[in-house]
Design an enzyme around this catalytic site. Structure first.
Site, PDB file in Angstrom:
ATOM      1  N   GLY A 200     -16.808  -9.388 -46.481  1.00  0.00           N
ATOM      2  CA  GLY A 200     -15.679  -8.580 -46.056  1.00  0.00           C
ATOM      3  C   GLY A 200     -15.520  -7.300 -46.854  1.00  0.00           C
ATOM      4  O   GLY A 200     -16.474  -6.756 -47.410  1.00  0.00           O
ATOM      5  N   LEU A 226     -19.553 -12.168 -39.043  1.00  0.00           N
ATOM      6  CA  LEU A 226     -19.540 -11.075 -40.014  1.00  0.00           C
ATOM      7  C   LEU A 226     -20.091 -11.508 -41.365  1.00  0.00           C
ATOM      8  O   LEU A 226     -19.621 -12.490 -41.953  1.00  0.00           O
ATOM      9  CB  LEU A 226     -18.101 -10.556 -40.184  1.00  0.00           C
ATOM     10  CG  LEU A 226     -17.925  -9.379 -41.153  1.00  0.00           C
ATOM     11  CD1 LEU A 226     -18.662  -8.152 -40.644  1.00  0.00           C
ATOM     12  CD2 LEU A 226     -16.445  -9.073 -41.352  1.00  0.00           C
ATOM     13  N   ASP A 227     -21.112 -10.766 -41.841  1.00  0.00           N
ATOM     14  CA  ASP A 227     -21.716 -10.972 -43.159  1.00  0.00           C
ATOM     15  C   ASP A 227     -22.300 -12.372 -43.338  1.00  0.00           C
ATOM     16  O   ASP A 227     -22.407 -12.875 -44.461  1.00  0.00           O
ATOM     17  CB  ASP A 227     -20.685 -10.703 -44.279  1.00  0.00           C
ATOM     18  CG  ASP A 227     -20.207  -9.262 -44.300  1.00  0.00           C
ATOM     19  OD1 ASP A 227     -20.967  -8.388 -43.859  1.00  0.00           O
ATOM     20  OD2 ASP A 227     -19.070  -9.017 -44.756  1.00  0.00           O
ATOM     21  N   GLU A 228     -22.709 -13.002 -42.242  1.00  0.00           N
ATOM     22  CA  GLU A 228     -23.291 -14.339 -42.337  1.00  0.00           C
ATOM     23  C   GLU A 228     -24.698 -14.419 -41.751  1.00  0.00           C
ATOM     24  O   GLU A 228     -25.256 -15.500 -41.594  1.00  0.00           O
ATOM     25  CB  GLU A 228     -22.380 -15.361 -41.633  1.00  0.00           C
ATOM     26  CG  GLU A 228     -21.038 -15.558 -42.314  1.00  0.00           C
ATOM     27  CD  GLU A 228     -20.219 -16.682 -41.694  1.00  0.00           C
ATOM     28  OE1 GLU A 228     -20.805 -17.506 -40.969  1.00  0.00           O
ATOM     29  OE2 GLU A 228     -19.000 -16.721 -41.939  1.00  0.00           O
TER      30      GLU A 228
END
Length: 295
Positions: A200, A226-228
């Site tokens: 994040g 998100l961001d995974e």
């Protein structure tokens, strides 16, 4: 007699006799094996075989058909790629206002490290136009205040430039699902933390506030989560807790981000990366085969 080089790629569940089966087949067809690389990762067998087809005893159509059939018999995916069919991949860099990642990508491209070309820079602000122009690259931007309009425009530009890979060089927007789907495993992002820690916003500030002594940055494929997405590369730096300010931490991180992102792009262009099951497997042999094939 000149060589006709191709790469046979085989992927599937690990089982006995795969190498022998394919080696026997190509020998029977008068195909010479020049090099071979194999590995097993999490129960998946991966093989890349560099071959010379100059004296093979069947047509190319027959070779493709029979290779696919051989793969089906043992539940393996097979792909045959001919060296003369390869083209330099086309990269789009997407940016917002920070130049450090774009600068590193341009430097590595200009010095010949990429097996491909940056062909355009796309942004949601005009700030980096001079950086792109100085490198001789077309620069286009459209405000992202109207997000549907912005991403419709982005998709049109990516299609216009026939893009193979999208590099998010500190592009500070969330990619919508339709773009992620269209460019699945073809969008690489740089995130300023050691994912899965501090996803994040403001991750360096999060790390500084938590008093961690080591943090870093992560290059990863973009997914709808998100961001995974699957991690490609990471690098670390130390925080001198009690002495380093939040700005010190951010500056240390930025020194790494450009290199990590650009190295991930280079590995993609070298065809070293194989994403599956939310992981990335490295295939060092294939890059070596491409160098061999260009000799």
């Amino acid at each position: 007699m000149p060589t006709i080089k191709a790469v046979i790629n085989v992927i599937g569940s690990d089982q006995k006799g795969v190498v022998a089966r394919f080696a026997t087949y190509v020998a029977e067809k008068d195909i010479n094996i020049l090099d071979i690389e194999q590995q097993v990762v999490n129960g998946k067998f991966i093989m890349d075989m560099l071959v010379d087809l100059a004296e093979m005893s069947l047509s190319l159509d027959q070779l493709i058909t029979e290779m696919l059939e051989l793969g089906k018999e043992i539940d393996m995916q097979v792909r045959v790629t001919f060296h003369d069919q390869r083209r330099r991949k086309r990269v789009a860099a997407m940016v917002t206002k920070e130049a450090h990642c774009l600068d590193q990508m341009i430097s590595d491209w200009k010095t010949g490290k990429y097996r491909g070309d940056i062909v355009c820079v796309l942004g949601n602000h005009p700030d980096l136009e001079s950086v792109a122009k100085d490198a001789g690259l077309p620069f286009h931007w459209l405000s992202s205040k109207d997000k549907p309009a912005h991403f419709k425009w982005i998709m049109e530009k990516l299609a216009e430039y026939d893009i193979d890979l999208v590099a998010l060089a500190r592009y500070m927007q969330i990619i919508p699902p339709e773009m992620v789907k269209k460019y699945s495993n073809r969008i690489i992002n740089i995130h300023p933390s050691l994912l899965p820690y501090f996803p994040g916003a403001k991750p360096y500030h999060q790390a500084w506030e938590r008093g961690v002594r080591v943090t870093g940055c992560t290059a990863h494929f973009v997914t709808e989560d998100l961001d995974e997405g699957p991690t490609i590369l990471q690098d670390v730096f130390h925080i001198n807790v009690g002495n380093d300010t939040a700005e010190d931490v951010r500056e240390k991180g930025q020194k790494l981000e450009g290199n990590v992102l650009s190295n991930a792009v280079q590995m993609y262009l070298d065809e070293k990366l194989l994403p599956f099951e939310n992981k990335v497997v490295f295939r060092p042999g294939l890059s070596r085969f491409l160098d061999h094939a260009e000799d």
